[in-house]
Scaffold this active site. Structure first.
Site, PDB file in Angstrom:
ATOM      1  N   HIS A 146       0.840  -1.206   0.000  1.00 30.51           N
ATOM      2  CA  HIS A 146       0.000   0.000   0.000  1.00 30.51           C
ATOM      3  C   HIS A 146       0.873   1.253   0.000  1.00 30.51           C
ATOM      4  O   HIS A 146       2.064   1.193   0.301  1.00 30.51           O
ATOM      5  CB  HIS A 146      -0.915   0.030   1.231  1.00 30.51           C
ATOM      6  N   LYS A 189      -0.377   4.877   4.573  1.00 27.52           N
ATOM      7  CA  LYS A 189      -1.219   3.917   5.321  1.00 27.52           C
ATOM      8  C   LYS A 189      -0.668   3.696   6.722  1.00 27.52           C
ATOM      9  O   LYS A 189       0.526   3.476   6.899  1.00 27.52           O
ATOM     10  CB  LYS A 189      -1.318   2.589   4.555  1.00 27.52           C
TER      11      LYS A 189
HETATM   12  P1  NAD Z   1      -7.802   9.679   5.136  1.00 20.19           P
HETATM   13  O1  NAD Z   1      -6.857   9.919   6.275  1.00 20.19           O
HETATM   14  O2  NAD Z   1      -7.542  10.341   3.824  1.00 20.19           O
HETATM   15  O3  NAD Z   1      -9.286  10.088   5.584  1.00 20.19           O
HETATM   16  C1  NAD Z   1      -9.804   9.857   6.873  1.00 20.19           C
HETATM   17  C2  NAD Z   1     -10.665  11.065   7.226  1.00 20.19           C
HETATM   18  O4  NAD Z   1     -11.287  10.789   8.485  1.00 20.19           O
HETATM   19  C3  NAD Z   1      -9.817  12.340   7.382  1.00 20.19           C
HETATM   20  O5  NAD Z   1     -10.418  13.409   6.669  1.00 20.19           O
HETATM   21  C4  NAD Z   1      -9.848  12.572   8.885  1.00 20.19           C
HETATM   22  O6  NAD Z   1      -9.787  13.961   9.228  1.00 20.19           O
HETATM   23  C5  NAD Z   1     -11.196  11.964   9.255  1.00 20.19           C
HETATM   24  N1  NAD Z   1     -11.305  11.694  10.677  1.00 20.19           N
HETATM   25  C6  NAD Z   1     -10.354  11.202  11.507  1.00 20.19           C
HETATM   26  N2  NAD Z   1     -10.808  11.158  12.767  1.00 20.19           N
HETATM   27  C7  NAD Z   1     -12.089  11.634  12.728  1.00 20.19           C
HETATM   28  C8  NAD Z   1     -13.080  11.837  13.717  1.00 20.19           C
HETATM   29  N3  NAD Z   1     -12.834  11.580  15.021  1.00 20.19           N
HETATM   30  N4  NAD Z   1     -14.298  12.296  13.331  1.00 20.19           N
HETATM   31  C9  NAD Z   1     -14.542  12.583  12.041  1.00 20.19           C
HETATM   32  N5  NAD Z   1     -13.619  12.438  11.053  1.00 20.19           N
HETATM   33  C10 NAD Z   1     -12.418  11.962  11.404  1.00 20.19           C
HETATM   34  O7  NAD Z   1      -7.891   8.089   4.984  1.00 20.19           O
HETATM   35  P2  NAD Z   1      -8.591   7.243   3.818  1.00 20.19           P
HETATM   36  O8  NAD Z   1      -7.560   6.755   2.875  1.00 20.19           O
HETATM   37  O9  NAD Z   1      -9.781   7.982   3.303  1.00 20.19           O
HETATM   38  O10 NAD Z   1      -9.066   5.963   4.665  1.00 20.19           O
HETATM   39  C11 NAD Z   1      -9.936   6.083   5.773  1.00 20.19           C
HETATM   40  C12 NAD Z   1     -10.155   4.703   6.403  1.00 20.19           C
HETATM   41  O11 NAD Z   1     -10.783   3.841   5.461  1.00 20.19           O
HETATM   42  C13 NAD Z   1      -8.859   3.987   6.821  1.00 20.19           C
HETATM   43  O12 NAD Z   1      -9.136   3.222   7.979  1.00 20.19           O
HETATM   44  C14 NAD Z   1      -8.579   3.091   5.629  1.00 20.19           C
HETATM   45  O13 NAD Z   1      -7.763   1.980   5.958  1.00 20.19           O
HETATM   46  C15 NAD Z   1      -9.984   2.672   5.276  1.00 20.19           C
HETATM   47  N6  NAD Z   1     -10.177   2.207   3.891  1.00 20.19           N
HETATM   48  C16 NAD Z   1     -11.049   1.179   3.747  1.00 20.19           C
HETATM   49  C17 NAD Z   1     -11.357   0.735   2.474  1.00 20.19           C
HETATM   50  C18 NAD Z   1     -12.397  -0.343   2.322  1.00 20.19           C
HETATM   51  O14 NAD Z   1     -12.761  -0.689   1.184  1.00 20.19           O
HETATM   52  N7  NAD Z   1     -12.927  -0.873   3.430  1.00 20.19           N
HETATM   53  C19 NAD Z   1     -10.776   1.338   1.338  1.00 20.19           C
HETATM   54  C20 NAD Z   1      -9.908   2.402   1.530  1.00 20.19           C
HETATM   55  C21 NAD Z   1      -9.610   2.851   2.834  1.00 20.19           C
END
Ligand code: NAD
Length: 256
Positions: free
Chosen positions: A144, A148
């Protein structure tokens, strides 16, 4: 009925795509939440908290951070609205909070919402059932992007669980993650994990079964994280009106 979708983590990489895909799917974007001071996508006002987001939505799609899960579980269970949970890196206590919420609302949780990966998960279980652990060493290799924060990836762990299910064992009892130093010989039946981090790789997973006489590998490569967003919005539309329960993307795709 037009479905209203709220997005938690709307300022994030996934959140922005989820907002776009909500509109592309013909649903209404009911707003978003993020951390205080986060920059929301243009034209979208941030709501104060999960309770406010859930109040105006039929379903909340949540891709934030594991530290939010317990609070989001409680707020959504109280709201009665469906929850599509994509956040990874959850602790056992977080998973318990999700299961508790699923007694009161429909929860779709998947470590990876792309349809292709879910097909690989289904195949992994069947392959593991046919390829015994004493003969075929199962190794899961993932790569990744450098941002990450958790390892192995949620998808890699999902693959490990599928292999363990296929073999009728508990993943925690056979997991070998991040080998380093004098580890000793590989134990029969182990499920190994290796995590690579670098560049901007959206997500690559390989499941390898290695015996003394043959190797069988199955690889999934995601080129665009929009694959996760379209899958998650599909799950959101599916979840509205479902009875309480913990569902997977396999349920959404009709693969169970
Ligand atoms: P990112 O860091 O770009 O986005 C996360 C967002 O959540 C940020 O804008 C952050 O400010 C916000 N956030 C953090 N704490 C918060 C809170 N207490 N309240 C509200 N918002 C809050 O990360 P990303 O790449 O968008 O990934 C987010 C999550 O999704 C990670 O856990 C990642 O591993 C997961 N993910 C899952 C899949 C899937 O298909 N299940 C795919 C991609 C990413």
């Amino acid at each position: 009925m037009t479905i209203r979708i709220g997005v938690a983590g709307i300022a994030g990489r996934m959140g922005r795509l989820l907002a776009e895909e909500t509109v592309a799917a013909g649903a209404v974007l009911a707003g978003g939440i993020d951390r205080p001071g986060a920059e929301a996508p243009a034209g979208i006002a941030l709501l104060p908290d999960m309770a406010a987001l859930a109040a105006g939505a039929d379903v909340v799609v949540d891709f934030t951070h594991a530290s939010t899960v317990a609070a989001h579980a409680a707020a959504l269970a109280a709201s009665g609205k469906a929850w599509v949970l994509g956040t990874t890196g959850l602790s056992a206590a977080d998973e318990a909070a999700v299961a508790e919420a699923a007694r009161r609302i429909a929860v779709v949780q998947a470590p990876n919402f792309s349809p292709g990966v879910n097909l690989v998960l289904a195949l992994a279980e069947r392959m593991a059932a046919a390829l015994p652990g004493e003969t075929y060493d199962a190794e899961i290799i993932e790569m990744h992007h450098r941002q990450k924060v958790d390892a192995p990836s949620g998808t890699a762990i999902g693959l490990g669980r599928a292999v363990a299910r296929g073999r009728g064992v508990d993943l925690d009892a056979v997991k070998a993650s991040g080998r380093d130093g004098h580890t000793g010989a590989r134990k029969p039946g182990e499920i190994g994990f290796a995590a690579l981090r670098g560049g901007q790789v959206v997500g690559e997973h390989t499941l390898l079964f290695a015996s003394a006489t043959e190797h069988i590998a199955i690889t999934h490569r995601a080129f665009d994280r929009r694959a996760f967003a379209t899958g998650a919005i599909r799950a959101a539309l599916w979840a509205v009106g479902r009875p309480p329960g913990l569902y997977s993307m396999m349920d959404v795709l009709g693969m169970t």
